[in-house]
Design an enzyme around this catalytic site. Sequence first.
Site, PDB file in Angstrom:
ATOM      1  N   LYS A 121       0.831  -1.199   0.000  1.00 15.26           N
ATOM      2  CA  LYS A 121       0.000   0.000   0.000  1.00 15.26           C
ATOM      3  C   LYS A 121       0.868   1.251   0.000  1.00 15.26           C
ATOM      4  O   LYS A 121       0.651   2.181  -0.783  1.00 15.26           O
ATOM      5  CB  LYS A 121      -0.910  -0.036   1.231  1.00 15.26           C
ATOM      6  CG  LYS A 121      -2.167   0.763   1.076  1.00 15.26           C
ATOM      7  CD  LYS A 121      -3.054   0.616   2.323  1.00 15.26           C
ATOM      8  CE  LYS A 121      -3.822  -0.691   2.342  1.00 15.26           C
ATOM      9  NZ  LYS A 121      -4.461  -0.972   3.639  1.00 15.26           N
ATOM     10  N   ARG A 160      -3.382   2.931   8.545  1.00 14.76           N
ATOM     11  CA  ARG A 160      -3.646   1.764   7.706  1.00 14.76           C
ATOM     12  C   ARG A 160      -2.447   0.815   7.734  1.00 14.76           C
ATOM     13  O   ARG A 160      -1.311   1.248   7.601  1.00 14.76           O
ATOM     14  CB  ARG A 160      -3.878   2.209   6.258  1.00 14.76           C
ATOM     15  CG  ARG A 160      -4.716   3.463   6.139  1.00 14.76           C
ATOM     16  CD  ARG A 160      -4.708   4.055   4.731  1.00 14.76           C
ATOM     17  NE  ARG A 160      -5.328   3.198   3.749  1.00 14.76           N
ATOM     18  CZ  ARG A 160      -5.386   3.474   2.449  1.00 14.76           C
ATOM     19  NH1 ARG A 160      -4.817   4.597   2.002  1.00 14.76           N
ATOM     20  NH2 ARG A 160      -5.952   2.657   1.614  1.00 14.76           N
ATOM     21  N   GLY A 190      -6.459 -10.423   7.657  1.00 21.81           N
ATOM     22  CA  GLY A 190      -5.967 -10.902   8.951  1.00 21.81           C
ATOM     23  C   GLY A 190      -5.159  -9.822   9.636  1.00 21.81           C
ATOM     24  O   GLY A 190      -4.946  -9.850  10.835  1.00 21.81           O
ATOM     25  N   MET A 243      -4.472  -5.740  10.742  1.00 24.10           N
ATOM     26  CA  MET A 243      -5.354  -4.786  11.400  1.00 24.10           C
ATOM     27  C   MET A 243      -6.220  -4.025  10.400  1.00 24.10           C
ATOM     28  O   MET A 243      -5.772  -3.658   9.323  1.00 24.10           O
ATOM     29  CB  MET A 243      -4.528  -3.781  12.197  1.00 24.10           C
ATOM     30  CG  MET A 243      -5.400  -2.969  13.126  1.00 24.10           C
ATOM     31  SD  MET A 243      -4.593  -1.489  13.700  1.00 24.10           S
ATOM     32  CE  MET A 243      -4.913  -0.368  12.353  1.00 24.10           C
ATOM     33  N   ARG A 249      -3.416  -1.383  -6.645  1.00 22.94           N
ATOM     34  CA  ARG A 249      -2.551  -2.565  -6.629  1.00 22.94           C
ATOM     35  C   ARG A 249      -2.949  -3.460  -7.787  1.00 22.94           C
ATOM     36  O   ARG A 249      -4.055  -3.320  -8.328  1.00 22.94           O
ATOM     37  CB  ARG A 249      -2.687  -3.329  -5.308  1.00 22.94           C
ATOM     38  CG  ARG A 249      -4.095  -3.840  -5.097  1.00 22.94           C
ATOM     39  CD  ARG A 249      -4.223  -4.606  -3.801  1.00 22.94           C
ATOM     40  NE  ARG A 249      -5.632  -4.779  -3.500  1.00 22.94           N
ATOM     41  CZ  ARG A 249      -6.116  -4.986  -2.284  1.00 22.94           C
ATOM     42  NH1 ARG A 249      -5.321  -5.036  -1.248  1.00 22.94           N
ATOM     43  NH2 ARG A 249      -7.404  -5.159  -2.096  1.00 22.94           N
ATOM     44  N   HIS A 265      -9.876 -28.330   5.335  1.00 25.55           N
ATOM     45  CA  HIS A 265      -9.045 -29.380   4.751  1.00 25.55           C
ATOM     46  C   HIS A 265      -9.565 -29.780   3.370  1.00 25.55           C
ATOM     47  O   HIS A 265      -8.820 -29.821   2.395  1.00 25.55           O
ATOM     48  CB  HIS A 265      -9.016 -30.589   5.684  1.00 25.55           C
ATOM     49  CG  HIS A 265      -8.223 -31.743   5.143  1.00 25.55           C
ATOM     50  ND1 HIS A 265      -8.807 -32.769   4.428  1.00 25.55           N
ATOM     51  CD2 HIS A 265      -6.905 -32.002   5.171  1.00 25.55           C
ATOM     52  CE1 HIS A 265      -7.860 -33.623   4.072  1.00 25.55           C
ATOM     53  NE2 HIS A 265      -6.689 -33.177   4.501  1.00 25.55           N
ATOM     54  N   SER A 314      14.575 -42.664 -16.657  1.00 24.43           N
ATOM     55  CA  SER A 314      13.399 -41.908 -16.255  1.00 24.43           C
ATOM     56  C   SER A 314      13.394 -41.922 -14.730  1.00 24.43           C
ATOM     57  O   SER A 314      13.357 -42.990 -14.121  1.00 24.43           O
ATOM     58  CB  SER A 314      12.137 -42.545 -16.818  1.00 24.43           C
ATOM     59  OG  SER A 314      11.025 -41.864 -16.316  1.00 24.43           O
ATOM     60  N   CYS A 346       9.216 -39.016 -14.126  1.00 25.02           N
ATOM     61  CA  CYS A 346       7.849 -39.505 -14.312  1.00 25.02           C
ATOM     62  C   CYS A 346       7.105 -39.700 -13.003  1.00 25.02           C
ATOM     63  O   CYS A 346       6.070 -40.326 -12.958  1.00 25.02           O
ATOM     64  CB  CYS A 346       7.846 -40.802 -15.109  1.00 25.02           C
ATOM     65  SG  CYS A 346       8.637 -42.153 -14.224  1.00 25.02           S
ATOM     66  N   TYR A 402      12.836 -34.127 -20.497  1.00 23.61           N
ATOM     67  CA  TYR A 402      11.378 -34.004 -20.450  1.00 23.61           C
ATOM     68  C   TYR A 402      10.853 -34.255 -19.042  1.00 23.61           C
ATOM     69  O   TYR A 402      11.547 -34.811 -18.194  1.00 23.61           O
ATOM     70  CB  TYR A 402      10.715 -34.970 -21.429  1.00 23.61           C
ATOM     71  CG  TYR A 402      10.852 -36.432 -21.055  1.00 23.61           C
ATOM     72  CD1 TYR A 402       9.923 -37.039 -20.221  1.00 23.61           C
ATOM     73  CD2 TYR A 402      11.915 -37.204 -21.533  1.00 23.61           C
ATOM     74  CE1 TYR A 402      10.052 -38.370 -19.865  1.00 23.61           C
ATOM     75  CE2 TYR A 402      12.053 -38.534 -21.191  1.00 23.61           C
ATOM     76  CZ  TYR A 402      11.113 -39.108 -20.340  1.00 23.61           C
ATOM     77  OH  TYR A 402      11.244 -40.421 -19.983  1.00 23.61           O
TER      78      TYR A 402
HETATM   79  P1  ADP Z   1      -7.863  -2.390   3.341  1.00 28.32           P
HETATM   80  O1  ADP Z   1      -6.464  -2.831   3.277  1.00 28.32           O
HETATM   81  O2  ADP Z   1      -8.732  -3.267   4.189  1.00 28.32           O
HETATM   82  O3  ADP Z   1      -8.438  -2.094   2.000  1.00 28.32           O
HETATM   83  P2  ADP Z   1      -7.466   0.436   3.661  1.00 28.32           P
HETATM   84  O4  ADP Z   1      -6.323   0.914   4.473  1.00 28.32           O
HETATM   85  O5  ADP Z   1      -7.311   0.495   2.203  1.00 28.32           O
HETATM   86  O6  ADP Z   1      -7.859  -1.015   4.157  1.00 28.32           O
HETATM   87  O7  ADP Z   1      -8.727   1.269   4.086  1.00 28.32           O
HETATM   88  C1  ADP Z   1     -10.027   0.902   3.768  1.00 28.32           C
HETATM   89  C2  ADP Z   1     -10.793   2.089   3.299  1.00 28.32           C
HETATM   90  O8  ADP Z   1     -10.734   3.143   4.217  1.00 28.32           O
HETATM   91  C3  ADP Z   1     -10.295   2.721   2.022  1.00 28.32           C
HETATM   92  O9  ADP Z   1     -10.731   2.050   0.901  1.00 28.32           O
HETATM   93  C4  ADP Z   1     -10.886   4.099   2.092  1.00 28.32           C
HETATM   94  O10 ADP Z   1     -12.212   4.075   1.649  1.00 28.32           O
HETATM   95  C5  ADP Z   1     -10.837   4.389   3.566  1.00 28.32           C
HETATM   96  N1  ADP Z   1      -9.684   5.236   3.844  1.00 28.32           N
HETATM   97  C6  ADP Z   1      -8.442   4.875   4.192  1.00 28.32           C
HETATM   98  N2  ADP Z   1      -7.644   5.944   4.338  1.00 28.32           N
HETATM   99  C7  ADP Z   1      -8.412   7.026   4.079  1.00 28.32           C
HETATM  100  C8  ADP Z   1      -8.188   8.440   4.045  1.00 28.32           C
HETATM  101  N3  ADP Z   1      -6.994   8.952   4.301  1.00 28.32           N
HETATM  102  N4  ADP Z   1      -9.213   9.231   3.729  1.00 28.32           N
HETATM  103  C9  ADP Z   1     -10.428   8.713   3.447  1.00 28.32           C
HETATM  104  N5  ADP Z   1     -10.712   7.424   3.458  1.00 28.32           N
HETATM  105  C10 ADP Z   1      -9.723   6.572   3.767  1.00 28.32           C
HETATM  106 MG    MG Z   2      -7.819  -0.889   0.780  1.00 27.14          MG
END
Ligand code: ADP
Ligand code: MG
Length: 898
Positions: free
Chosen positions: A33, A103, A112, A114, A359, A475, A784, A851, A871
């Site tokens: 990110k 974030r 998983g 935060m 991404r 599983h 083989s 094989c 092969y």
């Molecule tokens: P995830 O990895 O779960 O996608 P993000 O860090 O991308 O989490 O945040 C989820 C959402 O929070 C973003 O898609 C956006 O809508 C909102 N968000 C994050 N940062 C900002 C920001 N600086 N201003 C406004 N909205 C934000």
């Molecule tokens: Mg996001």
Amino acid sequence: MTTQTLTKTQWVYAFGGGGADGDASMKNLLGGKGANLAEMSSLGLPVPPGFTITTECCTHYYSNGNTYPADLDGQVAAGLARVEELTGKRFGDASNPLLVSVRSGARASMPGMMDTVLNLGLNDQTVDGLAKLSGDRRFAFDSYRRFIQMYSNVVLGLDHHMFEEILDEHKERLDVTIDTALSAEDWERVVADYKKAVEADLGKPFPQDPQAQLWGAISAVFASWMNDRAKFYRRMHDIPESWGTAVNVQSMVFGNMGETSATGVAFTRNPSTGENRLYGEFLINAQGEDVVAGIRTPQALTKAAREEMGDKAPSMEEALPAVFTQFKTVVETLEKHYRDMQDIEFTVEQGRLYMLQTRNGKRTAKAALKIAVDLANDGVISQEEAVMRVEPASLDQLLHPTIDPSSERDVIAKGLPASPGAATGQVVFTAEEAERLGSAGEAVILVRDETSPEDIRGMDAARGILTARGGMTSHAAVVARGMGRPCVSGAGEILIDEKAREFRVRGRAFKAGDIITIDGSNGEVLSGAVKMIEPELSGDFAALMAWADKTRRLKVRANAETPLDARTARQFGAEGIGLCRTEHMFFDEDRIAAVREMILADDERGRRAALAKILPMQRADFVQLFTIMEGLPVTIRLLDPPLHEFLPHTEEDVKAVAEATGLDAAKLWRRARELHETNPMLGHRGCRLGVSYPEIYEMQVRAIFEAACEIAASGKAAPIPEIMHPLVAKGEEMRFLRQLTDRTAKEVLAEKNMQIEYMVGTMVELPRAAIRAGDLAEHAEFFSFGTNDLTQTTFGISRDDSGRFLNAYIDKGIFEKDPFVSLDQDGVGDLIRIAAERGRAQRPDVKLGICGEHGGDPASIEFCERVGLDYVSCSPYRVPIARLAAAQAAIGEREKDR
Ligand code: ADP
Ligand code: MG
Ligand code: MG
């Protein structure tokens, strides 16, 4: 400590305001990110300014008893000051407050980790400032209540239900149902109640100091790296703990500032089909995760998409036309820049567009294929890059039949789409039953509450798997995907009664033997059989495969012994058969009697008489196979299993066989006991049979050459038989077998007065054979590598019994992967390397192949490329996977040389 001051570590990287400290190449340090926020900033796109705390800081945190580097404080303060300057706001300022989001962001996107905290910096003072500044008190308190709930949940670990209950009470009191109906005063009251609830729960008030809030959130991100969810995910995806996560602190922009504000997500192409059209959703007057939270129904981005879905609510194109036009340009810029489909998050604040994330988008195998081929055809990427863009194992999803959309569906239950493809078969409830019926050629669906490692063989024998419990990572789901078996998991309505051999669902009962169909692509379970569509092997698939074939050096063959296998293999592009086992031909119902007669015979003469009965049948098998594989090499392995496998084992079975065949029961019983072995895997099997009873191998060789002559005489391209002797350990064994083979071939060819090109070689499956490969190569024209047995004999582990302890080895990190699935490159691999080297030293043009199961495993194929084998040979359904993996391995090797 002078060194530390000299080489000061940069823990904080700024982005936004038209530039950045980092860029997209710095994912390891900044996380995905953070690196992409930096890259977008440098591209001049509108990114709210902020900064990234590096993954190195996370690593430092964990290797120093959960403490931060001493100079982090100062660097964060400087980062924040820069953001304040760019936004003209101040963090914690009561009249002009800067709010931020915090974030998480690891190298690879990781569920998983935060959850993001939005609106951080709000407290009882700054909320007033925000209200005045925006002229919208309702918006300010809406933001504050969101912040308290998110922060309490994500950072303080309080249950979010508590907050939802409070909000529900207020809504009830006000007699409204939707959030947007609440006024500023209403939200103020909700906020007051939220704060009270937090204090009651924690015994201290909700943190009011923005600095304390910020550091609380930063610590929570680092702590989440070690939570159970994250650990589990890392283990599943082989992500090392040492990578750490980054933290992104970014100034807030507000999608909840009225009717010209919005938030949304977009893919530059359709992630499930790959279609080249903007795809996504947005919500007006909303923030953050509202779009995916399912509270309100999101709206389409484009007018066309809205019309197609028959939606009433206007699309972004219609509601915010000016921003939409700008957005389209940005999105195109991003895709062109990254040269791949992008997954984008954005927000519009009062008519102004902000980019919050981009991404490379996750996609289905089908979309991956289409996108790679489209991008290459448009000249955005090269054909080799396209080849590199598709995960070989994912092709599995495309190689299975799917349900014809026009056919009637009698849906009896719904579960999770755990492994793609559809399958029809009779219901069975145990793995043993699946194995028994499956190996008899019956189509079965294994139905269980959930599966466990003991069920693996049954799962493999089944056409599909249905479980009542367990999720997408259960599983059953994981193993089925690995095997390429369709699977529906967690179909909770199904009640299984294993004893009664039936399951009940929605008032209907299905018994063992009843026919059902599962659709692993959408999770549906259907009654009866339905019309299927065979996988589409032309179009994009064929294009990519052609590019892969142009690139690869390794040939790809199939392990096939039945006409069906052989035809599937050819259809999937196999360039010959790398392993045709011959024992199944002995097990066939109409032959086993003659085989038993041969085993019971008192002397060679008796054995020859019985073998003469088997000869025409065996010849017919080869004629069929050679016809299908016209002109291609076919490696035939002579009889391998110990003879007692062909005899009945229990007294009861002996009686039954004696009655059915007229063979002498006492004699059968005596012979079975005589042949009994304590350790059959290391017993009288493989070429040891050929040495003790040359007449058996002579019959097989004769059958092969008579069949080849028959094909050639009919004017078809003669196959190139490669006669393979199993389990050879010594050069002298090989000399004996070579002479036997040549002598018999010569006899047949003289009788028929024909010439057939052929080869004689061996399967290398014993450590001694590998080490003494030079001796073998004196007489063997090809090796083989039978890596199933070679793995067993190298480790001294029986594959069939390893299930009981291998998991413990994998859990404890002693084995990284199951060595029967992915080649043990250090040990077994070293034997292969040695054998290749010594074999070639003796006979420079000795042909080398593999094989075992490993022949279809991409990592093992890469190894084969490195060692320079000629092969790989794998099961028919894995042939396309092997073709692609071989191409990727070749490209990888070439890159290394550069
Ligand atoms: P995830 O990895 O779960 O996608 P993000 O860090 O991308 O989490 O945040 C989820 C959402 O929070 C973003 O898609 C956006 O809508 C909102 N968000 C994050 N940062 C900002 C920001 N600086 N201003 C406004 N909205 C934000
Ligand atoms: Mg996001
Ligand atoms: Mg999230």
